[in-house]
Scaffold this motif. Sequence first.
Motif, PDB file in Angstrom:
ATOM      1  N   ASP A  77      36.389  40.115  50.732  1.00  0.00           N
ATOM      2  CA  ASP A  77      37.767  39.982  50.304  1.00  0.00           C
ATOM      3  C   ASP A  77      38.397  38.824  51.080  1.00  0.00           C
ATOM      4  O   ASP A  77      38.713  38.957  52.265  1.00  0.00           O
ATOM      5  N   TYR A  78      38.537  37.683  50.427  1.00  0.00           N
ATOM      6  CA  TYR A  78      39.109  36.495  51.051  1.00  0.00           C
ATOM      7  C   TYR A  78      40.073  35.867  50.055  1.00  0.00           C
ATOM      8  O   TYR A  78      39.678  35.040  49.239  1.00  0.00           O
ATOM      9  N   PRO A  79      41.350  36.247  50.078  1.00  0.00           N
ATOM     10  CA  PRO A  79      42.314  35.765  49.083  1.00  0.00           C
ATOM     11  C   PRO A  79      42.490  34.250  49.132  1.00  0.00           C
ATOM     12  O   PRO A  79      42.159  33.592  50.127  1.00  0.00           O
ATOM     13  N   LEU A  80      43.025  33.723  48.069  1.00  0.00           N
ATOM     14  CA  LEU A  80      43.219  32.285  47.926  1.00  0.00           C
ATOM     15  C   LEU A  80      44.129  31.726  49.014  1.00  0.00           C
ATOM     16  O   LEU A  80      43.886  30.635  49.535  1.00  0.00           O
ATOM     17  N   LEU A  81      45.156  32.458  49.381  1.00  0.00           N
ATOM     18  CA  LEU A  81      46.066  31.982  50.419  1.00  0.00           C
ATOM     19  C   LEU A  81      45.348  31.856  51.764  1.00  0.00           C
ATOM     20  O   LEU A  81      45.588  30.911  52.511  1.00  0.00           O
TER      21      LEU A  81
END
Length: 132
Positions: A2-6
């Motif tokens: 889980d590595y969001p775009l932000l």
Amino acid sequence: MDYPLLNAFWTMCLIFLWVMWLILLFRIIGDIFRSHDLKGWGKTGWLVLVILLPFLGVFVYVIARGHGMSDREIAQAERQQKQLQEYLRKTVATGDDETSRHADSLAKLAELKNHGDITEEEFQKAKAKILA
């Protein structure tokens, strides 16, 4: 994973800032060594400050001596250009006479062709005659 775009954007910004910091640090270290108005202890003091306290050292150096960094870089580039020109002049001057005569003849032929005094066919014939 889980590595969001932000988070990815933030990581890229941090990497960019880190690379820019390293570039600035190495430019300042190079400027310290390039500077002719600093003597041994002055250079040592700036290096110790920049290496041991990098943020403070870099900011103080830019404030204290930043105005002359571009002048020293330009002077270094001019010295290198002058050395290159001297080397090329010396190297070309040591060429054998036959080679320099051929080069002069070809240059004159090219100039005649560029001015339209001779055609491409005449240029090729004369060039073949010179190189033969």
